[in-house]
Design a protein around this motif. Structure first.
Motif, PDB file in Angstrom:
ATOM      1  N   THR A   1       0.817  -1.240   0.066  1.00  0.00           N
ATOM      2  CA  THR A   1      -0.128  -0.076  -0.025  1.00  0.00           C
ATOM      3  C   THR A   1       0.866   1.153  -0.063  1.00  0.00           C
ATOM      4  O   THR A   1       2.125   1.152   0.026  1.00  0.00           O
ATOM      5  N   ARG A   2       0.239   2.386  -0.173  1.00  0.00           N
ATOM      6  CA  ARG A   2       0.921   3.645  -0.194  1.00  0.00           C
ATOM      7  C   ARG A   2       1.744   3.767   1.056  1.00  0.00           C
ATOM      8  O   ARG A   2       2.808   4.272   1.106  1.00  0.00           O
ATOM      9  N   ASP A   3       1.286   3.427   2.158  1.00  0.00           N
ATOM     10  CA  ASP A   3       1.701   3.741   3.405  1.00  0.00           C
ATOM     11  C   ASP A   3       2.951   2.673   3.774  1.00  0.00           C
ATOM     12  O   ASP A   3       3.776   3.168   4.647  1.00  0.00           O
ATOM     13  N   GLU A   4       2.739   1.475   3.213  1.00  0.00           N
ATOM     14  CA  GLU A   4       3.843   0.599   3.673  1.00  0.00           C
ATOM     15  C   GLU A   4       5.110   0.474   2.518  1.00  0.00           C
ATOM     16  O   GLU A   4       4.848   0.462   1.268  1.00  0.00           O
ATOM     17  N   PRO A   5       6.125   1.005   3.167  1.00  0.00           N
ATOM     18  CA  PRO A   5       7.370   1.026   2.374  1.00  0.00           C
ATOM     19  C   PRO A   5       7.793  -0.232   1.742  1.00  0.00           C
ATOM     20  O   PRO A   5       7.710  -1.480   2.495  1.00  0.00           O
ATOM     21  N   ALA A   6       8.412  -0.299   0.760  1.00  0.00           N
ATOM     22  CA  ALA A   6       8.967  -1.675   0.201  1.00  0.00           C
ATOM     23  C   ALA A   6      10.052  -2.204   0.977  1.00  0.00           C
ATOM     24  O   ALA A   6      11.035  -1.295   1.461  1.00  0.00           O
ATOM     25  N   LYS A   7      10.094  -3.382   1.063  1.00  0.00           N
ATOM     26  CA  LYS A   7      11.019  -4.045   2.139  1.00  0.00           C
ATOM     27  C   LYS A   7      12.376  -4.234   1.013  1.00  0.00           C
ATOM     28  O   LYS A   7      12.426  -4.417  -0.044  1.00  0.00           O
ATOM     29  N   LYS A   8      13.551  -3.773   1.676  1.00  0.00           N
ATOM     30  CA  LYS A   8      14.642  -3.772   1.201  1.00  0.00           C
ATOM     31  C   LYS A   8      15.371  -5.148   1.303  1.00  0.00           C
ATOM     32  O   LYS A   8      15.399  -5.607   2.289  1.00  0.00           O
ATOM     33  N   VAL A   9      15.916  -5.710   0.145  1.00  0.00           N
ATOM     34  CA  VAL A   9      16.636  -7.043   0.033  1.00  0.00           C
ATOM     35  C   VAL A   9      17.876  -6.704   0.667  1.00  0.00           C
ATOM     36  O   VAL A   9      18.648  -5.912   0.177  1.00  0.00           O
ATOM     37  N   PRO A  10      18.600  -7.446   1.383  1.00  0.00           N
ATOM     38  CA  PRO A  10      20.089  -7.412   1.822  1.00  0.00           C
ATOM     39  C   PRO A  10      20.930  -7.606   0.459  1.00  0.00           C
ATOM     40  O   PRO A  10      20.748  -8.533  -0.228  1.00  0.00           O
TER      41      PRO A  10
END
Length: 113
Positions: free
Chosen positions: A13-22
């Protein structure tokens, strides 16, 4: 009014930032193999080995083509009807055949080293 659709946890969603892959470890570049100049042929040697014909072959080929063309020209000079004279029936074909013999030797001649 319409109810809001419930999104699954896989949808962002717009509020949820994308998770960064290590970040994975970067591959280490392999060093280039060392070349010895004595074991490798020079550029000129490899180019000469790649060409099937030498200068003498090409000169003979050009001479053969010129001889063939000269034979056809001789045949066209015949003044007899339908080219049934000496030039059209004897001399011209002999010159053309000699041109083909020259071409044969141009192809088979070994290039000088």
């Amino acid at each position: 009014m319409a109810k809001d659709k419930q999104y699954s946890s896989a949808t962002l969603t717009r509020d949820e930032p994308a998770k960064k892959v290590p970040a994975s470890t970067t591959p280490v570049a392999k060093p280039a193999p060392l070349r010895t100049s004595a074991s490798e042929p020079t550029r000129r040697e490899t180019a000469a080995a790649a060409l099937p014909f030498g200068r003498q072959n090409y000169v003979l080929m050009l001479a053969g083509i010129a001889t063939i063309l000269a034979g056809f020209f001789i045949m066209s000079l015949d003044k007899e009807e339908f080219g049934f004279g000496f030039l059209g029936l004897t001399l011209g074909p002999i010159v053309v055949m000699s041109g083909f013999v020259i071409e044969f030797f141009a192809i088979l001649a070994r290039p000088k080293a």
